[in-house]
Motif scaffolding. Structure first.
Motif, mmCIF file in Angstrom:
data_model
loop_
_atom_site.group_PDB
_atom_site.id
_atom_site.type_symbol
_atom_site.label_atom_id
_atom_site.label_comp_id
_atom_site.label_asym_id
_atom_site.label_seq_id
_atom_site.Cartn_x
_atom_site.Cartn_y
_atom_site.Cartn_z
ATOM 1 N N VAL A 91 0.858 -1.180 0.000
ATOM 2 C CA VAL A 91 0.000 0.000 0.000
ATOM 3 C C VAL A 91 0.896 1.233 0.000
ATOM 4 O O VAL A 91 0.659 2.196 -0.721
ATOM 5 C CB VAL A 91 -0.946 0.005 1.226
ATOM 6 N N PHE A 92 1.959 1.162 0.792
ATOM 7 C CA PHE A 92 2.940 2.236 0.850
ATOM 8 C C PHE A 92 4.225 1.740 0.204
ATOM 9 O O PHE A 92 4.794 0.740 0.628
ATOM 10 C CB PHE A 92 3.220 2.643 2.307
ATOM 11 N N THR A 93 4.680 2.415 -0.822
ATOM 12 C CA THR A 93 5.949 2.059 -1.466
ATOM 13 C C THR A 93 6.933 3.193 -1.200
ATOM 14 O O THR A 93 6.860 4.254 -1.808
ATOM 15 C CB THR A 93 5.758 1.845 -2.976
ATOM 16 N N MET A 94 7.810 2.928 -0.268
ATOM 17 C CA MET A 94 8.798 3.930 0.139
ATOM 18 C C MET A 94 10.184 3.465 -0.279
ATOM 19 O O MET A 94 10.411 2.273 -0.468
ATOM 20 C CB MET A 94 8.788 4.106 1.662
ATOM 21 N N ASP A 95 11.094 4.418 -0.374
ATOM 22 C CA ASP A 95 12.483 4.050 -0.649
ATOM 23 C C ASP A 95 13.135 3.457 0.594
ATOM 24 O O ASP A 95 13.970 2.571 0.499
ATOM 25 C CB ASP A 95 13.270 5.272 -1.128
ATOM 26 N N LEU A 99 10.725 2.057 6.892
ATOM 27 C CA LEU A 99 9.480 2.820 6.928
ATOM 28 C C LEU A 99 8.375 2.084 6.161
ATOM 29 O O LEU A 99 7.218 2.065 6.576
ATOM 30 C CB LEU A 99 9.698 4.213 6.336
ATOM 31 N N ARG A 100 8.744 1.432 5.050
ATOM 32 C CA ARG A 100 7.779 0.662 4.270
ATOM 33 C C ARG A 100 7.207 -0.486 5.110
ATOM 34 O O ARG A 100 5.995 -0.706 5.146
ATOM 35 C CB ARG A 100 8.430 0.103 3.009
ATOM 36 N N VAL A 101 8.084 -1.218 5.817
ATOM 37 C CA VAL A 101 7.627 -2.319 6.671
ATOM 38 C C VAL A 101 6.769 -1.786 7.807
ATOM 39 O O VAL A 101 5.714 -2.355 8.119
ATOM 40 C CB VAL A 101 8.837 -3.126 7.202
ATOM 41 N N LEU A 102 7.193 -0.701 8.407
ATOM 42 C CA LEU A 102 6.428 -0.109 9.509
ATOM 43 C C LEU A 102 5.015 0.255 9.068
ATOM 44 O O LEU A 102 4.035 -0.081 9.743
ATOM 45 C CB LEU A 102 7.146 1.131 10.052
ATOM 46 N N LEU A 103 4.877 0.891 7.912
ATOM 47 C CA LEU A 103 3.556 1.317 7.459
ATOM 48 C C LEU A 103 2.723 0.153 6.921
ATOM 49 O O LEU A 103 1.524 0.064 7.199
ATOM 50 C CB LEU A 103 3.698 2.404 6.387
ATOM 51 N N ASN A 104 3.337 -0.742 6.152
ATOM 52 C CA ASN A 104 2.577 -1.836 5.539
ATOM 53 C C ASN A 104 2.145 -2.899 6.549
ATOM 54 O O ASN A 104 1.183 -3.624 6.292
ATOM 55 C CB ASN A 104 3.371 -2.488 4.408
ATOM 56 N N TYR A 105 2.846 -3.024 7.663
ATOM 57 C CA TYR A 105 2.439 -3.973 8.700
ATOM 58 C C TYR A 105 1.777 -3.259 9.883
ATOM 59 O O TYR A 105 1.011 -3.862 10.625
ATOM 60 C CB TYR A 105 3.634 -4.798 9.188
ATOM 61 N N GLY A 106 2.070 -1.988 10.069
ATOM 62 C CA GLY A 106 1.458 -1.225 11.159
ATOM 63 C C GLY A 106 0.006 -0.876 10.876
ATOM 64 O O GLY A 106 -0.832 -0.884 11.785
ATOM 65 N N LEU A 107 -0.301 -0.585 9.598
ATOM 66 C CA LEU A 107 -1.677 -0.264 9.234
ATOM 67 C C LEU A 107 -2.634 -1.410 9.555
ATOM 68 O O LEU A 107 -3.655 -1.191 10.224
ATOM 69 C CB LEU A 107 -1.764 0.116 7.748
ATOM 70 N N PRO A 108 -2.351 -2.653 9.139
ATOM 71 C CA PRO A 108 -3.282 -3.721 9.514
ATOM 72 C C PRO A 108 -3.354 -3.960 11.025
ATOM 73 O O PRO A 108 -4.410 -4.309 11.544
ATOM 74 C CB PRO A 108 -2.766 -4.961 8.795
ATOM 75 N N ALA A 109 -2.233 -3.751 11.733
ATOM 76 C CA ALA A 109 -2.259 -3.932 13.190
ATOM 77 C C ALA A 109 -3.236 -2.951 13.826
ATOM 78 O O ALA A 109 -4.050 -3.327 14.678
ATOM 79 C CB ALA A 109 -0.859 -3.749 13.772
#
Length: 126
Positions: A91-95, A99-109
């Protein structure tokens, strides 16, 4: 007119009075049983949401701490987190990979916590 009966009220003559019977515990009423069941279901939903969020949070922490991904425990947590967050991958594609892992796994949490606790609160009020 006078009443010469020493005991007033209905009674049987020639029989000794019966002692009062102890009250038997009454089974819970249907409404009380339904409330108890609803609270148990609410607790189960609440617990499942918490467990899902814990696995997602553990994977975020393990990734950010650069854990050994060949370790069986880290593999298990990563696999479980992937399974729980399949719908939110990329959902979030960051460089920045962290930060990408934090957002892509934090959002569902966060979503699991909000939805799970909301459903549990609604069920426990029913």
């Amino acid at each position: 007119m006078s009443n010469i009966d020493p005991m007033s009220g209905p009674h049987a003559y020639g029989q000794s009075p019966q002692p009062p019977q102890p009250l038997q515990p009454q089974p819970p009423r249907r409404h009380e049983r339904n409330q108890s069941t609803a609270r148990r279901v609410a607790l189960a939903v609440h617990t499942i949401a918490d467990i899902a969020a814990v696995f997602l949070g553990m994977w975020i922490v393990l990734y950010l701490l650069d854990a050994n991904e060949a370790n069986i425990f880290v593999e298990f947590v990563h696999g479980t987190a992937d399974w729980l967050a399949w719908w939110s991958q990329d959902v979030f594609t960051m460089d920045t990979e962290g930060l990408r892992v934090l957002l892509n796994y934090g959002l569902p949490a966060v979503i699991y916590l909000l939805v799970g606790h909301g459903i549990a609160a609604r069920l426990s009020r029913a």
